[in-house]
Design a protein around this motif. Structure first.
Motif: not given
Length: 148
Positions: A55-64, A90-95, A112-119
């Motif tokens: 229940e505390s997980q509010v998003s699905c993430m895809t990260g590279t 916030d994917g950018e903040a997580s990177c 350092f290349k990071c991309k995290i998308d959330v939905c």
């Protein structure tokens, strides 16, 4: 009559308790001074597993994340892909947090290349929105009827 409607509303709310479902995979490798090690227990992202989130997980993430780091003279290359349930919004903040964590752990970042998308819908596609909208519509009608 009011008690029956209130009981019905409580039942709908409990039945409407909703947990997000996401794809899960993790694959990649770490290379330290030329020695490559695969991430253990990989689940390939071409054939991800389906999982129910807490229940505390509010998003699905895809990260590279692809990184070239140095620590104590050793060069470490990281190349990781992940899909998972998350509390990230916030994917950018997580990177940025990931990059800062490397620095805190004593790594020098060469690249350092990071991309995290959330939905926020099941399996990052339309799935929960119509269900939630229908449930909220029913609750609105029932609340109106209880107030009568």
């Amino acid at each position: 009559m009011k008690y029956q409607l209130a009981s019905l509303i409580a039942t709908i709310l409990l039945a409407g308790t909703y947990a997000l479902s996401c794809n899960y995979c993790i694959e990649g490798a770490y290379t330290v001074n030329g020695t490559k090690e695969e991430i253990p227990d990989q689940v390939k992202c071409k054939t991800p597993q389906k999982m129910n989130c807490s229940e505390s997980q509010v998003s699905c993430m895809t990260g590279t994340i692809t990184a070239n780091l140095t620590k104590d003279g050793a060069i470490e290359l990281r190349d990781v892909q992940i899909r998972n349930c998350s509390d990230i919004t916030d994917g950018e903040a997580s990177c940025k947090e990931a990059k800062d964590a490397n620095a805190k752990d004593g790594y020098t970042t060469n690249s350092f290349k990071c991309k995290i998308d959330v939905c926020s819908s099941d399996y990052c596609n339309a799935g929960s929105s119509p269900e939630i909208s229908l449930m909220m519509g029913l609750l609105t009608v029932l609340a109106f009827l209880v107030g009568q």
